[in-house]
Each structure stands twice: as C-alpha cells, then as structure tokens.
Design a protein around this motif. Sequence first.
Motif, short mmCIF file in Angstrom:
data_model
loop_
_atom_site.label_atom_id
_atom_site.label_comp_id
_atom_site.label_asym_id
_atom_site.label_seq_id
_atom_site.Cartn_x
_atom_site.Cartn_y
_atom_site.Cartn_z
N PRO A 142 0.83 -1.21 0.00
CA PRO A 142 0.00 0.00 0.00
C PRO A 142 0.87 1.27 0.00
O PRO A 142 1.81 1.38 0.78
CB PRO A 142 -0.79 -0.12 1.30
CG PRO A 142 -0.84 -1.59 1.58
CD PRO A 142 0.48 -2.12 1.11
N LEU A 143 0.54 2.18 -0.89
CA LEU A 143 1.28 3.44 -1.03
C LEU A 143 0.40 4.60 -0.59
O LEU A 143 -0.77 4.68 -1.00
CB LEU A 143 1.72 3.64 -2.48
CG LEU A 143 2.39 4.98 -2.81
CD1 LEU A 143 3.76 5.06 -2.14
CD2 LEU A 143 2.51 5.16 -4.33
N TYR A 144 0.94 5.48 0.23
CA TYR A 144 0.27 6.71 0.64
C TYR A 144 1.20 7.88 0.32
O TYR A 144 2.43 7.72 0.34
CB TYR A 144 -0.03 6.70 2.14
CG TYR A 144 -1.14 5.75 2.53
CD1 TYR A 144 -2.41 6.23 2.83
CD2 TYR A 144 -0.91 4.38 2.62
CE1 TYR A 144 -3.44 5.37 3.19
CE2 TYR A 144 -1.93 3.51 2.98
CZ TYR A 144 -3.19 4.00 3.26
OH TYR A 144 -4.20 3.15 3.62
N THR A 145 0.63 9.03 0.01
CA THR A 145 1.45 10.22 -0.15
C THR A 145 1.07 11.22 0.93
O THR A 145 -0.06 11.24 1.42
CB THR A 145 1.29 10.86 -1.54
OG1 THR A 145 -0.06 11.29 -1.74
CG2 THR A 145 1.68 9.88 -2.63
N LEU A 146 2.05 12.05 1.30
CA LEU A 146 1.82 13.06 2.33
C LEU A 146 2.54 14.34 1.95
O LEU A 146 3.51 14.31 1.20
CB LEU A 146 2.30 12.59 3.70
CG LEU A 146 3.81 12.41 3.87
CD1 LEU A 146 4.30 13.13 5.12
CD2 LEU A 146 4.21 10.95 3.92
N LEU A 306 -4.06 0.31 9.85
CA LEU A 306 -5.44 -0.15 9.73
C LEU A 306 -5.64 -0.96 8.45
O LEU A 306 -6.38 -1.96 8.44
CB LEU A 306 -6.40 1.04 9.75
CG LEU A 306 -6.57 1.73 11.10
CD1 LEU A 306 -7.40 3.00 10.95
CD2 LEU A 306 -7.23 0.79 12.11
N GLN A 307 -4.98 -0.57 7.38
CA GLN A 307 -5.11 -1.34 6.15
C GLN A 307 -4.41 -2.69 6.28
O GLN A 307 -4.94 -3.71 5.82
CB GLN A 307 -4.52 -0.56 4.97
CG GLN A 307 -4.73 -1.28 3.64
CD GLN A 307 -4.38 -0.43 2.44
OE1 GLN A 307 -3.97 0.72 2.58
NE2 GLN A 307 -4.52 -0.99 1.25
N ALA A 308 -3.25 -2.70 6.92
CA ALA A 308 -2.49 -3.95 7.04
C ALA A 308 -3.15 -4.94 7.99
O ALA A 308 -3.04 -6.16 7.79
CB ALA A 308 -1.07 -3.65 7.52
N THR A 309 -3.84 -4.44 9.00
CA THR A 309 -4.38 -5.34 10.04
C THR A 309 -5.88 -5.52 9.97
O THR A 309 -6.42 -6.48 10.53
CB THR A 309 -4.02 -4.80 11.44
OG1 THR A 309 -4.59 -3.49 11.61
CG2 THR A 309 -2.51 -4.74 11.62
N ASN A 310 -6.60 -4.59 9.30
CA ASN A 310 -8.06 -4.66 9.30
C ASN A 310 -8.68 -4.37 7.94
O ASN A 310 -9.89 -4.23 7.82
CB ASN A 310 -8.64 -3.68 10.34
CG ASN A 310 -9.98 -4.11 10.87
OD1 ASN A 310 -10.18 -5.27 11.25
ND2 ASN A 310 -10.93 -3.18 10.90
N GLN A 311 -7.83 -4.28 6.91
CA GLN A 311 -8.29 -4.01 5.55
C GLN A 311 -9.17 -2.77 5.44
O GLN A 311 -10.09 -2.70 4.63
CB GLN A 311 -9.04 -5.23 4.99
CG GLN A 311 -8.12 -6.41 4.68
CD GLN A 311 -7.10 -6.06 3.60
OE1 GLN A 311 -7.46 -5.73 2.47
NE2 GLN A 311 -5.83 -6.13 3.94
N ASN A 312 -8.87 -1.76 6.26
CA ASN A 312 -9.57 -0.48 6.17
C ASN A 312 -8.81 0.46 5.25
O ASN A 312 -7.58 0.49 5.26
CB ASN A 312 -9.67 0.20 7.54
CG ASN A 312 -10.61 -0.52 8.48
OD1 ASN A 312 -10.25 -0.85 9.59
ND2 ASN A 312 -11.83 -0.76 8.05
N THR A 313 -9.53 1.24 4.47
CA THR A 313 -8.94 2.33 3.71
C THR A 313 -9.78 3.58 3.95
O THR A 313 -10.97 3.49 4.26
CB THR A 313 -8.89 2.05 2.19
OG1 THR A 313 -10.22 1.80 1.72
CG2 THR A 313 -8.00 0.85 1.90
#
Length: 344
Positions: A142-146, A306-313
């Motif tokens: 998963p990629l995020y930008t900030l 949250l994405q890695a452990t609970n599949q939340n986005t």
Amino acid sequence: MRRIYKLLALLAVMTLFAAACTSDSDTDTADEPAAAAAADTTEAASDATEVTLTQSDCDKTYHVITHGDSGTFWSVVEVAVADAAEAVGCDVVYFGANNDAQAQSQAIEGAIADGSDGIAISLADPAGLEAAARAVVAAGIPLYTLNSGVNNYKDLGAVTHIGQTEIVAGNGAGERFNALGATHVLCARQEQANIGLEERCQGLAETFDGQVTSEFVGLDANPDEQEQTIASILTADSSIDAVLGVGPNLPLRALDAAESAGRTLHIGGFDLSSDLISAIEAGDIAFTVDQQQYLQGYIPVILMHLQATNQNTAGGGLPILTGPGFVTPDNAAEVAALVSEGTR
C-alpha cells in the motif's frame, strides 16, 4: 534522516486518530528523543542519517520516506511519526532525504526490498520519484502520499493523500494580502524543484489583485543567503510592498531583509515555528498558513496499520486535507505553547 521507531504500548488507535483529526490543540507529549528532534531550529540537516530504536515485538513494519530535512517543519512530522508508532505498537522507519530525490528513491526501493507493510512518501519531485513510487504499487505494498503529491497520488496508485491543496492555500494568502492593501507581492521560495511551493505562489497569483513575483531565494540551510537575496530584490524593485515566504523561515528572513533595505512590508508565511509565532504575536508578520504537519506524519502511519491489520482504507479516492488554517495575531498565543512542545 532515517529513524526506526519500535515502541511497546499498543494504544487505542482509533481514539487517538480521532483526536488528532478533530482538534487543532492536541498536546500529545513525545518521548525525550522525539521532543529533542522537534527543537526549534531554522537550519536544515546537511545529510541524511540513521537512528534505530528497537523495543517492540510487532510483526509489521511501515515506512515514512520524505524529502524532509529535520528542520523546523519536518521535526514536527518526525514527532508525529514517533507518536503514531507508539499508538500502533509497530516498527515505523522514518527517512528524510534532505531534498535529494535520488536518495529518497533509493530509500523507497530499500523499503520495498525489506518487505514493508506500507510506505508513505512525499512527492516534492514527482518526476524524480515516479519510478520508485510505481514500484511500491507493483510490489503489492500500500502506497500513501503526504505533504506533497495531491496532484499525482491517484495516477501513481496511492490509496490517498494526506496534506493540503497548495493552490487553495495560496488562494487564501492572496485574499489576506488583498485585505492588507498590498499591491505587489514577492513570493519567496526556499526550494527550486518543489511543485508544492510553486503551487502556493500560483494560488497566490490567482486571488491577489496586484502583481506577484515568484523567486527562489536560497535554501533554508543558508539563512544569510536568503536574507541577502530578498534584500537585493527589494532594492531592485521599489514597488514590492509585501513578501509571502512559502515556508516557516523565509518570513523571518524577509523581516530582516526589509530592515536592512529600509523598507516596511506586509509579510506572510507558511507553516509554524516558535520564532515565527513570536513575530506574529508582536505584529511584525501578518499571518502564516498552517497545514498542520503533525497530522501529515501521524495519519499515514495509522492508515497504513489499519489497512495492514483490518483491511480499512480511508479517503474514498479523495485527499485527506490537513489545511489550510491561518495563524494571526488573534490566535497566535494559543498556538505558541503547542509549537514549543513540538506538536505544531
């Protein structure tokens, strides 16, 4: 600068995330190493360095890889990353490339090779980082930008962007200069190849009723050069009656340059430092645009976990905005204490 934060306590993640997102006055206290990193400095680190802190048994590792320099602005991001690491109880590797796109790309490639569970990057130089960013997505990470990247994150396949829309922030600055009665604004930039800084000047030009001159005036690591360059520009053009410094240090350099040039200016800035807030409280600087960089360091770590452990986005395909807000003489005193604590 590269730091690995591994901390013991798995805290109530969603509670902390909600608090960070809904309040401008959070006073989370960092541990002593993180607080020391947030000391009020105006000069950038000259080279990237590495520090490792290991205490946790969490099996996830996240990376926050920026173009940051550990100066006034980015030290707050580092504090936020450390606080978020404590919240999730996992390894978080922070790397600041000191405005070196090649070093940042290499750090991203290293994170991919290490099998990162989530990578958040700033995109101050989209062209220089495109290949590395696409490699993250191709690797299934998963990629995020900030901070920088609001115009590019979708094309690169990032989940979302955490930051402010720089043109909108510049728009707000232009409106404030209109209210101040300025007629010609120097938009002073501290980096040459940062699209976000250029967009701040572009946004200023869109709403400001007068003339805008955009110039690179030197790096934050060279404050004397910045002051001298601004003073030279003021001397060469007597019509300039305002300066917008698109970072937290340039407004102070503009204040010194105006004094040395014998000029009275309307001065605005971006981001926060204790010196800048003091100048606003004193009435020497009119305002600064606050993008709340603490949130830019904190939120990506929480979202990656949250994405890695609970599949939340989160974001729903839209950016998660952390600004702009404005600090003026009316609210500077309330923000000053938080700046000294390293969380604003």
